[in-house]
Write an enzyme that holds these catalytic residues in place. Sequence first.
Site, PDB file in Angstrom:
ATOM      1  N   CYS A 116       0.969  -1.175   0.061  1.00 39.53           N
ATOM      2  CA  CYS A 116      -0.329   0.567  -0.105  1.00 39.53           C
ATOM      3  C   CYS A 116       0.714   1.113   0.378  1.00 39.53           C
ATOM      4  O   CYS A 116       0.162   2.616  -0.509  1.00 39.53           O
ATOM      5  CB  CYS A 116      -0.718  -0.127   0.970  1.00 39.53           C
ATOM      6  SG  CYS A 116      -2.125  -1.485   1.878  1.00 39.53           S
ATOM      7  N   HIS A 251      -2.973   7.421   2.381  1.00 37.32           N
ATOM      8  CA  HIS A 251      -3.562   6.293   1.355  1.00 37.32           C
ATOM      9  C   HIS A 251      -4.814   5.865   2.037  1.00 37.32           C
ATOM     10  O   HIS A 251      -5.348   6.030   3.343  1.00 37.32           O
ATOM     11  CB  HIS A 251      -2.742   5.088   2.456  1.00 37.32           C
ATOM     12  CG  HIS A 251      -3.121   4.044   1.691  1.00 37.32           C
ATOM     13  ND1 HIS A 251      -3.674   3.330   0.574  1.00 37.32           N
ATOM     14  CD2 HIS A 251      -3.324   2.527   2.343  1.00 37.32           C
ATOM     15  CE1 HIS A 251      -3.883   1.967   1.149  1.00 37.32           C
ATOM     16  NE2 HIS A 251      -3.715   1.828   1.946  1.00 37.32           N
ATOM     17  N   ASN A 281      -9.946   0.877   0.232  1.00 44.45           N
ATOM     18  CA  ASN A 281      -8.190   0.762   0.026  1.00 44.45           C
ATOM     19  C   ASN A 281      -8.319  -0.462  -1.606  1.00 44.45           C
ATOM     20  O   ASN A 281      -7.931  -1.234  -1.982  1.00 44.45           O
ATOM     21  CB  ASN A 281      -8.148  -0.415   0.978  1.00 44.45           C
ATOM     22  CG  ASN A 281      -6.765  -0.454   1.304  1.00 44.45           C
ATOM     23  OD1 ASN A 281      -6.009  -0.401   0.230  1.00 44.45           O
ATOM     24  ND2 ASN A 281      -6.049  -0.561   1.955  1.00 44.45           N
TER      25      ASN A 281
HETATM   26  N1  ACO Z   1     -18.251  -8.187   9.141  1.00 46.84           N
HETATM   27  C1  ACO Z   1     -18.580  -8.730  10.466  1.00 46.84           C
HETATM   28  N2  ACO Z   1     -18.184  -9.106  11.019  1.00 46.84           N
HETATM   29  C2  ACO Z   1     -16.936  -9.036  10.701  1.00 46.84           C
HETATM   30  C3  ACO Z   1     -16.039  -8.467   9.907  1.00 46.84           C
HETATM   31  C4  ACO Z   1     -17.115  -8.193   8.899  1.00 46.84           C
HETATM   32  N3  ACO Z   1     -16.894  -8.422   7.525  1.00 46.84           N
HETATM   33  N4  ACO Z   1     -14.837  -8.981   9.642  1.00 46.84           N
HETATM   34  C5  ACO Z   1     -14.955  -9.706  10.580  1.00 46.84           C
HETATM   35  N5  ACO Z   1     -15.479  -9.698  11.536  1.00 46.84           N
HETATM   36  C6  ACO Z   1     -16.088  -9.534  13.496  1.00 46.84           C
HETATM   37  C7  ACO Z   1     -14.593 -10.933  13.790  1.00 46.84           C
HETATM   38  O1  ACO Z   1     -14.930 -11.743  13.614  1.00 46.84           O
HETATM   39  C8  ACO Z   1     -14.500 -10.751  14.834  1.00 46.84           C
HETATM   40  O2  ACO Z   1     -15.510 -10.770  15.637  1.00 46.84           O
HETATM   41  P1  ACO Z   1     -15.587 -12.056  17.119  1.00 46.84           P
HETATM   42  O3  ACO Z   1     -15.422 -11.139  17.628  1.00 46.84           O
HETATM   43  O4  ACO Z   1     -16.556 -12.640  17.431  1.00 46.84           O
HETATM   44  O5  ACO Z   1     -14.505 -13.147  17.361  1.00 46.84           O
HETATM   45  C9  ACO Z   1     -14.961  -8.921  15.753  1.00 46.84           C
HETATM   46  O6  ACO Z   1     -15.849  -8.804  13.684  1.00 46.84           O
HETATM   47  C10 ACO Z   1     -14.111  -7.914  15.775  1.00 46.84           C
HETATM   48  O7  ACO Z   1     -12.888  -8.462  14.505  1.00 46.84           O
HETATM   49  P2  ACO Z   1     -11.930  -7.765  14.548  1.00 46.84           P
HETATM   50  O8  ACO Z   1     -10.521  -8.060  13.656  1.00 46.84           O
HETATM   51  O9  ACO Z   1     -10.824  -7.112  15.464  1.00 46.84           O
HETATM   52  O10 ACO Z   1     -12.038  -5.560  13.740  1.00 46.84           O
HETATM   53  P3  ACO Z   1     -11.517  -4.734  13.419  1.00 46.84           P
HETATM   54  O11 ACO Z   1     -12.496  -4.214  14.707  1.00 46.84           O
HETATM   55  O12 ACO Z   1     -10.282  -4.650  13.838  1.00 46.84           O
HETATM   56  O13 ACO Z   1     -11.876  -4.252  12.180  1.00 46.84           O
HETATM   57  C11 ACO Z   1     -10.776  -3.862  10.898  1.00 46.84           C
HETATM   58  C12 ACO Z   1     -11.402  -4.911  11.259  1.00 46.84           C
HETATM   59  C13 ACO Z   1     -11.616  -3.412   9.494  1.00 46.84           C
HETATM   60  C14 ACO Z   1     -10.221  -5.085   9.163  1.00 46.84           C
HETATM   61  C15 ACO Z   1      -9.968  -3.153  10.401  1.00 46.84           C
HETATM   62  O14 ACO Z   1      -9.416  -3.917  11.756  1.00 46.84           O
HETATM   63  C16 ACO Z   1      -8.908  -2.522  10.182  1.00 46.84           C
HETATM   64  O15 ACO Z   1      -9.575  -1.697   9.066  1.00 46.84           O
HETATM   65  N6  ACO Z   1      -7.405  -3.078  10.078  1.00 46.84           N
HETATM   66  C17 ACO Z   1      -6.891  -2.137   9.288  1.00 46.84           C
HETATM   67  C18 ACO Z   1      -6.091  -3.138   7.727  1.00 46.84           C
HETATM   68  C19 ACO Z   1      -5.894  -2.823   6.637  1.00 46.84           C
HETATM   69  O16 ACO Z   1      -6.802  -1.366   6.160  1.00 46.84           O
HETATM   70  N7  ACO Z   1      -4.815  -3.374   6.068  1.00 46.84           N
HETATM   71  C20 ACO Z   1      -4.846  -2.917   4.824  1.00 46.84           C
HETATM   72  C21 ACO Z   1      -3.320  -2.664   4.422  1.00 46.84           C
HETATM   73  S1  ACO Z   1      -2.862  -2.359   5.393  1.00 46.84           S
HETATM   74  C22 ACO Z   1      -2.906  -0.508   5.301  1.00 46.84           C
HETATM   75  O17 ACO Z   1      -3.829   0.070   3.933  1.00 46.84           O
HETATM   76  C23 ACO Z   1      -3.754   0.585   6.303  1.00 46.84           C
END
Ligand code: ACO
Length: 324
Positions: A116, A251, A281
Amino acid sequence: MTPRWSKVAGVGGYLPAEVRSNQDLSALVDTSDSWIFERTGIRNRHIAAADETASSMAEIAARQALLMAGVAFDQVDLIIVATGTPDRVYPSAACLLQQRLGISSGCPAFDVQAACSGTVFALSVADQFIKTGAASTVLVAGSEVCSRIVDWTDRSTCILFGDGAGAVLLTASEQPGILTTRIHSDGAFEDLLYCPNPHAAALAKQAEAAYIHMRGNEVFKMAVNTLGRIVDETLEACGLQQTDVDWLVPHQANIRIIAATAKKLGLSMEQVILTLENQGNTSSASLLLALNQGVRDGRIQPGQIVLMEAFGAGFTWGSALVRF
Ligand code: ACO
């Protein structure tokens, strides 16, 4: 010697026609529009057609950037494409872009892969070439077909990514343009965010699915902390203050990551160019797609200072501070 700077002379962007909404995704995986939008700020993403590739999308964005700059194709003396989803293992997407544009001058063309953060890495390389006089007219594109490396059965990743391309044409100038670029990597975090190479995996004992694997929550925390630090480092390198920055062009990964960086800079969200909601993204394409939007809709004006930043797999991270 007269100082040489890199100036942004033209921008461009391209998004595939197909739009996949959160609603569409809820038919594929156990998720909902409200969960996705609240956690990420994303509602829609564009998906490349079967015949679209990183180089074909980059071509459209590049033609727009060259047209805006009023630069003839044969004046380009360096082409850099940032991508993690090139058309082929080789030739590079940059070579394929060179061919698509009909540039037969023999100018160097190569890809930069920093996930990214690819575009800030590419801008940094381009800026060094221009500052040293090794190149004068550099085409930088960021282009990604993320939809082809996403596991559409994995709700934790498939909701995040989209396809598209952005481009920028940099020219040598006696007036300040790119004020600084800062780029960093730390390979120790490989396991938190990666996509296996299917060719390499075929040789391994246990072949892993060639899709994006991510520990989202850990990536999120690292991104927020690291981007906070890069903002300070960037301003310090130029002797500038937070109040000198007119626009943040981040980004586009997650609205909460972006909001944390804007807060760190003391900027309101009105001073942030956002494309996330309808593009998701797009990895290395997102920064230039956002820049294209901000320039073309007239928000970014000549003389203003724009801070671009990105964080991605590697980990890699970086910034470019630019006077327009
Ligand atoms: N729909 C519903 N529930 C979901 C989904 C979904 N799409 N995805 C995960 N969940 C659930 C999980 O299973 C978990 O359930 P549980 O509590 O029963 O175990 C719960 O939601 C929480 O999951 P987390 O992974 O802790 O959720 P979080 O608040 O961290 O959000 C996310 C997830 C959106 C991916 C976030 O962590 C994020 O945006 N991280 C940055 C990652 C990123 O952007 N990467 C791209 C490349 S790097 C960059 O560009 C920065």
